[in-house]
Structures are given as structure tokens and as C-alpha cells.
Design an enzyme around this catalytic site. Structure first.
Site, PDB file in Angstrom:
ATOM      1  N   ARG A 236       0.840  -1.189   0.000  1.00  0.00           N
ATOM      2  CA  ARG A 236       0.000   0.000   0.000  1.00  0.00           C
ATOM      3  C   ARG A 236       0.880   1.246   0.000  1.00  0.00           C
ATOM      4  O   ARG A 236       1.883   1.299   0.713  1.00  0.00           O
ATOM      5  CB  ARG A 236      -0.915   0.035   1.243  1.00  0.00           C
ATOM      6  CG  ARG A 236      -2.095  -0.923   1.205  1.00  0.00           C
ATOM      7  CD  ARG A 236      -3.130  -0.517   0.150  1.00  0.00           C
ATOM      8  NE  ARG A 236      -4.282  -1.399   0.133  1.00  0.00           N
ATOM      9  CZ  ARG A 236      -4.444  -2.437  -0.697  1.00  0.00           C
ATOM     10  NH1 ARG A 236      -3.520  -2.742  -1.582  1.00  0.00           N
ATOM     11  NH2 ARG A 236      -5.542  -3.161  -0.644  1.00  0.00           N
ATOM     12  N   GLU A 265      -3.392   7.384  -5.489  1.00  0.00           N
ATOM     13  CA  GLU A 265      -3.531   6.649  -6.748  1.00  0.00           C
ATOM     14  C   GLU A 265      -4.743   7.226  -7.468  1.00  0.00           C
ATOM     15  O   GLU A 265      -5.777   7.396  -6.817  1.00  0.00           O
ATOM     16  CB  GLU A 265      -3.730   5.147  -6.482  1.00  0.00           C
ATOM     17  CG  GLU A 265      -2.462   4.498  -5.955  1.00  0.00           C
ATOM     18  CD  GLU A 265      -2.603   3.013  -5.662  1.00  0.00           C
ATOM     19  OE1 GLU A 265      -3.693   2.451  -5.911  1.00  0.00           O
ATOM     20  OE2 GLU A 265      -1.635   2.421  -5.185  1.00  0.00           O
ATOM     21  N   HIS A 284      -0.635  -0.145  -9.856  1.00  0.00           N
ATOM     22  CA  HIS A 284      -1.366  -1.067  -8.975  1.00  0.00           C
ATOM     23  C   HIS A 284      -1.945  -2.252  -9.763  1.00  0.00           C
ATOM     24  O   HIS A 284      -3.160  -2.465  -9.809  1.00  0.00           O
ATOM     25  CB  HIS A 284      -2.469  -0.327  -8.208  1.00  0.00           C
ATOM     26  CG  HIS A 284      -2.850  -1.014  -6.922  1.00  0.00           C
ATOM     27  ND1 HIS A 284      -3.219  -0.334  -5.780  1.00  0.00           N
ATOM     28  CD2 HIS A 284      -2.914  -2.337  -6.582  1.00  0.00           C
ATOM     29  CE1 HIS A 284      -3.505  -1.196  -4.815  1.00  0.00           C
ATOM     30  NE2 HIS A 284      -3.331  -2.427  -5.282  1.00  0.00           N
TER      31      HIS A 284
END
Ligand code: DGY
Length: 323
Positions: A236, A265, A284
Site C-alpha cells: 500500500r 492513486e 497497482h
């Protein structure tokens, strides 16, 4: 019964829900729903299959307390207030295990890419800067026999450690809140966080995001890492302080970094990290394979079906809701 799905999911998961006779409402737009939109969308539904990182907080659960269950299509659940869900007696499930191999592959991909400046060298070609062959330019570093420090030796960390041991005979060290059940089989040595930073040629983060790990990689942590070491984060983005990381790279203290996660993000395209050599950033995609996303969708669908049958969700995160 009625199920709201907050993104389009793989057909394997949809099919299971439809075959069970349920009615699906899917958010098909390519943008996340706002908090209010999500609550509105769940108003007349019996279950939510939640994809992405929508914040599910006390306000959400109190206003959607009619839901029989919330099935996340993710392993991570840092976006969910599990205590609030429990308070409102709503079972919440996730998709653990099925994405470990794909995520470990992504960490391995980043590790190799950083060690050989792969993304930077690709940019040299597309910007017309291939140039002429210089024996001392654009060199990478090798990984053979080096030390890999895993922060969070769960299934994903163990999968990466196994690859690095088999392929590069890397020495394995790790730091966890408690001893890891994977350590003995891997021959991984437990170290304090401090010792791990000072010992490792590569530090790879595989812990979940929680109050103890948020900002764990700050300026002080990067300063303690070995000069010339590599930082990898596929867990994360909030676990590292991006400004401190950028400085540690700019000063040359770190060799490079590989990130599959950032905060926020998406990362803005003008982020200085994106133009730095020895920095490899992915959007991601840790679990983004056909096989893994199918498994995640099926697992989330099975959890949803169990909730709608009034049964315990197989991957429930708050089993105390069942009394
Ligand atoms: C997960 O499952 O937690 C991945 O990060 C994708 O969201």
C-alpha cells in the site's frame, strides 16, 4: 435478491450470481462512485460486491444497515471500518490467498526492472536517446547472493522470498509483528526492523496498511537502509513517505525503487519519480492477471451468495457478527 456491484467484474463471478437467480446492478462507468452515490446505489439492494477502494465507514454501514453482506473483491481491507461493520452487524469478506502468486510476481518483476534500470532504458529508446554503446553507461546491479529483507512475511512475501532464493540464492531475512509460519521452510531469519534495514540489499514491503505500518518507511527508515539498496512496495502506498523516498533516491543513498502502489492513486503524470532512472512504477497491477482476477471474482461471488443464503461468508473478516 438484489446485488450491487461497484465495477464490472470478470464473467466467472457474474455468472455465479446470475445462475443463483439474483438480480445484478453494476456500475459500468469508468470512474469511482462518490460516497453518497455508493450509499444511494445500495439503498434498494440486499448485498454489495465492492471492487476498488471505496471507503466503507461508519456512515456507510449505518445508512446501509439493511445489507446482508459486503463482499470485497480485494485482499486488502484497509478501506473498510471493520469495527463499524461489526457494530451494525454486517458481515464483510475479502479475497485472501488467491492473489498471492500474481502479486509476488509483480514484486519480482519490479525488483529485476529496478536492478537493471529497465524502465529508464526503455524511455531512452522511445525518446530517441539509445545513443552509442558505452561500456560504462546504463549499468545495472546483480542480485546473486544478496540479502532480501521482507517486511511482512505472509503468503505474498513468502512467494517472493522463495523465487529470490531459488533464482538468485539470496539470503532471506524478515520482520513481522510475530514469527512467520513461512520462515522455517524458507530458512528466513527474523530481525528487528532496524536490523533488517541495515542488513538488506533489497527491502520489499508485504505488510497490510494499519496504524502501525502507515508511514513506516519515513526519512529515518530510508536513512538506515544500506547505501545502494533497493526499495520495493507492492502493498500500500501509504506505507512509505513519498517525499522521503524521493529524497533518498535523489541523494543517491538508495540505488532505486519499484512501486506498484502509490499515495495518492493514480499518481500524477508530472511526479518527479516517474522521470528518475532506477525507478520503476506500475499502476497497482499486482493482482491483474486473467487467472487471478477470475479467482477473486469467484471468491467474492461465493461470499456474496453465502451472505444472501443467510450463511457465514467463507472469508468473513468479522465473524463475531454471527454471534
Ligand atoms: C488487494 O487485493 O488488496 C489489491 O491491492 C487490489 O486491490
Amino acid at each position: 435478491m438484489r446485488i450491487f456491484i461497484s465495477r464490472i467484474i470478470p464473467e466467472a463471478g457474474r455468472r455465479l450470481l446470475l445462475q443463483a437467480g439474483h438480480t445484478l446492478t453494476e456500475h459500468a462507468e469508468k470512474r469511482p462512485l462518490s460516497h453518497e452515490e455508493l450509499i444511494g446505489a445500495c439503498t434498494s439492494q440486499d448485498a454489495l460486491l465492492s471492487v476498488g477502494h471505496s471507503r466503507l465507514d461508519d456512515d456507510f454501514f449505518s445508512r446501509c444497515r439493511h445489507l446482508r453482506g459486503v463482499a470485497l473483491m480485494s485482499a486488502g481491507y484497509d478501506q473498510v471500518d471493520i469495527a463499524a461493520a461489526t457494530h451494525w452487524k454486517i458481515p464483510v469478506s475479502n479475497t485472501p490467498g488467491v492473489l498471492s502468486a500474481a502479486t509476488a510476481d509483480t514484486a519480482f518483476l519490479l525488483l529485476l526492472a529496478v536492478s537493471r534500470n529497465a524502465f529508464y532504458n526503455y524511455r531512452r529508446i522511445i525518446t530517441g536517446n539509445w545513443g552509442f554503446f558505452e561500456p560504462t553507461a546504463n549499468l545495472g546491479i546483480e542480485l546473486y547472493g544478496k540479502t532480501l529483507g521482507i517486511v511482512g512475511l505472509g503468503k505474498i512475501g513468502a512467494d517472493l522470498a522463495h523465487k529470490c532464493k531459488v533464482v538468485y540464492n539470496m539470503r532471506l531475512v524478515y520482520h513481522n509483528r510475530s514469527a512467520s509460519r513461512f520462515a522455517a521452510a524458507l530458512g528466513a531469519e527474523y530481525l528487528s526492523f532496524e536490523e533488517l534495514l541495515q542488513t538488506s540489499d533489497v527491502v520489499s514491503v508485504h505488510t497490510d496498511l494499519n496504524p502501525a505500518t502507515e508511514g513506516m518507511f519515513n526519512a529515518a527508515a530510508f536513512a538506515r537502509m544500506k547505501p545502494g539498496s533497493i526499495f520495493i512496495n507492492t502493498a500500500r502506498g501509504k506505507i512509505h513517505d513519498e517525499q522521503a523516498l524521493t529524497q533518498a533516491l535523489q541523494s543517491g543513498h538508495l540505488w532505486g525503487c519499484g512501486l506498484d502502489v502509490t499515495h495518492p492513486e493514480p499518481m500524477q503524470p508530472d511526479n518527479p519519480l516517474l522521470t528518475m532512472p532506477r525507478v520503476c512504477i506500475l499502476p497497482h497491477i499486482g493482482s491483474a492477471t486473467v487467472e487471478t482476477r477470475n479467482r477473486m471474482a469467484v471468491m467474492a461471488a461465493e461470499n456474496t451468495l453465502a451472505a444472501l443464503r443467510g450463511e457465514k461468508m467463507p472469508q468473513v473478516l468479522n465473524p463475531s457478527v454471527y454471534g
